[in-house]
Design a protein around this motif. Structure first.
Motif, PDB file in Angstrom:
ATOM      1  N   GLU A  22     -25.999 -24.209 -27.576  1.00  0.00           N
ATOM      2  CA  GLU A  22     -26.662 -23.195 -28.397  1.00  0.00           C
ATOM      3  C   GLU A  22     -26.130 -21.799 -28.067  1.00  0.00           C
ATOM      4  N   ALA A  23     -25.965 -21.522 -26.779  1.00  0.00           N
ATOM      5  CA  ALA A  23     -25.423 -20.219 -26.357  1.00  0.00           C
ATOM      6  C   ALA A  23     -23.991 -20.049 -26.845  1.00  0.00           C
ATOM      7  N   LEU A  24     -23.220 -21.124 -26.826  1.00  0.00           N
ATOM      8  CA  LEU A  24     -21.831 -21.064 -27.277  1.00  0.00           C
ATOM      9  C   LEU A  24     -21.760 -20.655 -28.746  1.00  0.00           C
ATOM     10  N   LEU A  25     -22.520 -21.321 -29.585  1.00  0.00           N
ATOM     11  CA  LEU A  25     -22.479 -21.014 -31.014  1.00  0.00           C
ATOM     12  C   LEU A  25     -23.040 -19.628 -31.319  1.00  0.00           C
ATOM     13  N   THR A  26     -24.179 -19.314 -30.729  1.00  0.00           N
ATOM     14  CA  THR A  26     -24.794 -18.005 -30.954  1.00  0.00           C
ATOM     15  C   THR A  26     -23.904 -16.891 -30.421  1.00  0.00           C
ATOM     16  N   GLY A  27     -23.420 -17.058 -29.191  1.00  0.00           N
ATOM     17  CA  GLY A  27     -22.580 -16.039 -28.571  1.00  0.00           C
ATOM     18  C   GLY A  27     -21.275 -15.820 -29.312  1.00  0.00           C
ATOM     19  N   PHE A  28     -20.638 -16.917 -29.748  1.00  0.00           N
ATOM     20  CA  PHE A  28     -19.382 -16.803 -30.489  1.00  0.00           C
ATOM     21  C   PHE A  28     -19.596 -16.037 -31.793  1.00  0.00           C
TER      22      PHE A  28
ATOM     23  N   PHE B  60     -11.340  -9.299 -25.148  1.00  0.00           N
ATOM     24  CA  PHE B  60     -12.553  -8.891 -25.856  1.00  0.00           C
ATOM     25  C   PHE B  60     -13.541 -10.050 -25.928  1.00  0.00           C
ATOM     26  N   LEU B  61     -13.057 -11.234 -26.334  1.00  0.00           N
ATOM     27  CA  LEU B  61     -13.940 -12.394 -26.475  1.00  0.00           C
ATOM     28  C   LEU B  61     -14.603 -12.765 -25.154  1.00  0.00           C
ATOM     29  N   GLU B  62     -13.818 -12.822 -24.080  1.00  0.00           N
ATOM     30  CA  GLU B  62     -14.382 -13.224 -22.788  1.00  0.00           C
ATOM     31  C   GLU B  62     -15.438 -12.230 -22.317  1.00  0.00           C
ATOM     32  N   LYS B  63     -15.116 -10.952 -22.360  1.00  0.00           N
ATOM     33  CA  LYS B  63     -16.060  -9.920 -21.891  1.00  0.00           C
ATOM     34  C   LYS B  63     -17.338  -9.924 -22.722  1.00  0.00           C
ATOM     35  N   GLU B  64     -17.191  -9.929 -24.031  1.00  0.00           N
ATOM     36  CA  GLU B  64     -18.363  -9.904 -24.908  1.00  0.00           C
ATOM     37  C   GLU B  64     -19.146 -11.208 -24.830  1.00  0.00           C
ATOM     38  N   PHE B  65     -18.442 -12.324 -24.680  1.00  0.00           N
ATOM     39  CA  PHE B  65     -19.131 -13.607 -24.619  1.00  0.00           C
ATOM     40  C   PHE B  65     -19.986 -13.710 -23.361  1.00  0.00           C
ATOM     41  N   ILE B  66     -19.490 -13.220 -22.241  1.00  0.00           N
ATOM     42  CA  ILE B  66     -20.292 -13.213 -21.009  1.00  0.00           C
ATOM     43  C   ILE B  66     -21.568 -12.408 -21.241  1.00  0.00           C
ATOM     44  N   GLN B  67     -21.437 -11.250 -21.866  1.00  0.00           N
ATOM     45  CA  GLN B  67     -22.619 -10.429 -22.143  1.00  0.00           C
ATOM     46  C   GLN B  67     -23.574 -11.145 -23.100  1.00  0.00           C
ATOM     47  N   GLN B  68     -23.026 -11.866 -24.071  1.00  0.00           N
ATOM     48  CA  GLN B  68     -23.872 -12.613 -25.004  1.00  0.00           C
ATOM     49  C   GLN B  68     -24.608 -13.751 -24.290  1.00  0.00           C
ATOM     50  N   CYS B  69     -23.952 -14.411 -23.336  1.00  0.00           N
ATOM     51  CA  CYS B  69     -24.611 -15.464 -22.563  1.00  0.00           C
ATOM     52  C   CYS B  69     -25.760 -14.895 -21.734  1.00  0.00           C
ATOM     53  N   VAL B  70     -25.531 -13.745 -21.134  1.00  0.00           N
ATOM     54  CA  VAL B  70     -26.590 -13.092 -20.354  1.00  0.00           C
ATOM     55  C   VAL B  70     -27.775 -12.783 -21.258  1.00  0.00           C
ATOM     56  N   LEU B  71     -27.518 -12.198 -22.410  1.00  0.00           N
ATOM     57  CA  LEU B  71     -28.598 -11.879 -23.348  1.00  0.00           C
ATOM     58  C   LEU B  71     -29.313 -13.140 -23.814  1.00  0.00           C
ATOM     59  N   PHE B  72     -28.561 -14.192 -24.070  1.00  0.00           N
ATOM     60  CA  PHE B  72     -29.154 -15.452 -24.516  1.00  0.00           C
ATOM     61  C   PHE B  72     -30.132 -15.981 -23.465  1.00  0.00           C
ATOM     62  N   VAL B  73     -29.694 -16.030 -22.216  1.00  0.00           N
ATOM     63  CA  VAL B  73     -30.553 -16.562 -21.151  1.00  0.00           C
ATOM     64  C   VAL B  73     -31.752 -15.639 -20.919  1.00  0.00           C
ATOM     65  N   LYS B  74     -31.531 -14.326 -20.967  1.00  0.00           N
ATOM     66  CA  LYS B  74     -32.635 -13.389 -20.775  1.00  0.00           C
ATOM     67  C   LYS B  74     -33.686 -13.513 -21.871  1.00  0.00           C
ATOM     68  N   ASN B  75     -33.275 -13.919 -23.068  1.00  0.00           N
ATOM     69  CA  ASN B  75     -34.209 -14.025 -24.189  1.00  0.00           C
ATOM     70  C   ASN B  75     -35.013 -15.322 -24.188  1.00  0.00           C
ATOM     71  N   ILE B  76     -34.733 -16.197 -23.257  1.00  0.00           N
ATOM     72  CA  ILE B  76     -35.517 -17.431 -23.145  1.00  0.00           C
ATOM     73  C   ILE B  76     -36.675 -17.131 -22.199  1.00  0.00           C
ATOM     74  N   ARG B  77     -37.670 -16.477 -22.720  1.00  0.00           N
ATOM     75  CA  ARG B  77     -38.798 -16.009 -21.911  1.00  0.00           C
ATOM     76  C   ARG B  77     -39.541 -17.152 -21.225  1.00  0.00           C
ATOM     77  N   ASN B  78     -39.750 -18.258 -21.926  1.00  0.00           N
ATOM     78  CA  ASN B  78     -40.517 -19.339 -21.306  1.00  0.00           C
ATOM     79  C   ASN B  78     -39.813 -19.902 -20.083  1.00  0.00           C
ATOM     80  N   GLU B  79     -38.474 -19.879 -20.050  1.00  0.00           N
ATOM     81  CA  GLU B  79     -37.756 -20.359 -18.869  1.00  0.00           C
ATOM     82  C   GLU B  79     -38.025 -19.431 -17.687  1.00  0.00           C
TER      83      GLU B  79
END
Length: 191
Positions: free
Chosen positions: A46-52, A73-92
Motif C-alpha cells: 500500500e505504501a509503495l503504490l501510494t508513495g509512488f 528525486f524518486l528515492e528521496k521523495e519516496f522515503i519521505q512518502q513512506c514516513v508520512l504513510f506510517v505516521k498517518n496510521i494512527r491506530n498502529e
C-alpha cells in the motif's frame, strides 16, 4: 530507452506508458524501502503504490524537467512518502504505545557485550527485514532514516516532527529492540 529529459517531459504530460516504465524500472528499490519502513508486506504494498503516485504528482508539479535527477528525486521523495504513510496510521501508533510485554526474559540485552548468537555480518536479509518490521513505528522510522538512509538526527527529527532528544531516545530503543528481535528470529530459524 528514453533519454531522461524525454522521460521527464512525458511524466509531466501524465503519459501512462512513462509512468509504467518508471514504476517497472524502480520497483525493486522502492519496494525494498517500503518493506523496511512498514510493519508487513500488505502495508508495504500500500505504501509503495501510494508513495509512488505521490512522488509522480510532486514531480509533475515541478517545472524544471531538465534539472531533475529522476532516480535521486524518486528515492528521496519516496522515503519521505513512506514516513508520512506510517505516521498517518494512527491506530498502529496507539496500539504500539499501549501494548506491554507479558513474557519475562532472563537474557541480558546489553548492547555493548559480545553476542555469541548474532553474527551481524552473516544475518540473512529476511531475518533483518522481519526484525525491523517488528519494531514499533517510531523506532522503525528513526532507525531506517538515520542508520539505513543516512539522514542526520536533526533532519530526521524535522521530518518526523519531533524533538532531537525524542529521536535519539527512539534510536537507542530501536537498536536495543532490533537486537532482541534478531535473536528471537534467529532462534526461530534455527528451530
Amino acid at each position: 530507452m528514453l533519454a531522461q529529459e524525454d522521460l521527464l517531459n512525458q511524466l509531466h504530460r501524465k503519459d501512462p506508458e512513462a509512468r509504467k516504465h518508471v514504476f517497472t524500472e524502480h520497483f525493486g528499490k522502492l519496494s525494498a524501502i517500503a518493506q523496511r519502513y512498514c510493519k508487513n508486506s500488505e502495508q508495504a504494498n500500500e505504501a509503495l503504490l501510494t508513495g509512488f503516485n505521490n512522488c509522480l504528482s510532486l514531480l509533475q508539479q515541478q517545472r524544471q524537467a531538465k534539472t531533475t535527477n529522476l532516480p535521486g528525486f524518486l528515492e528521496k521523495e519516496f522515503i519521505q512518502q513512506c514516513v508520512l504513510f506510517v505516521k498517518n496510521i494512527r491506530n498502529e501508533y496507539y496500539v504500539s504505545s499501549t501494548v506491554h510485554a507479558t513474557e519475562s526474559s532472563t537474557r541480558n540485552y546489553n548492547l555493548f557485550e559480545n553476542n555469541e548468537l548474532i553474527d551481524f555480518n552473516n544475518v540473512d536479509t529476511s531475518v533483518l527485514i522481519s526484525s525491523l518490521q517488528q519494531l514499533v513505528p517510531s523506532q522503525r522510522l528513526i532507525f531506517n532514516l538515520h542508520v539505513v538512509d543516512g539522514f542526520s538526527l536533526s533532519d530526521a527529527a524535522a521530518l518526523l516532527e519531533s524533538s532531537e532528544a525524542t529521536v535519539k531516545s527512539n534510536l537507542e530503543k530501536a537498536r536495543y529492540n532490533l537486537q532482541k528481535n534478531i535473536e528471537k528470529n534467529l532462534r526461530m530459524v534455527k528451530g
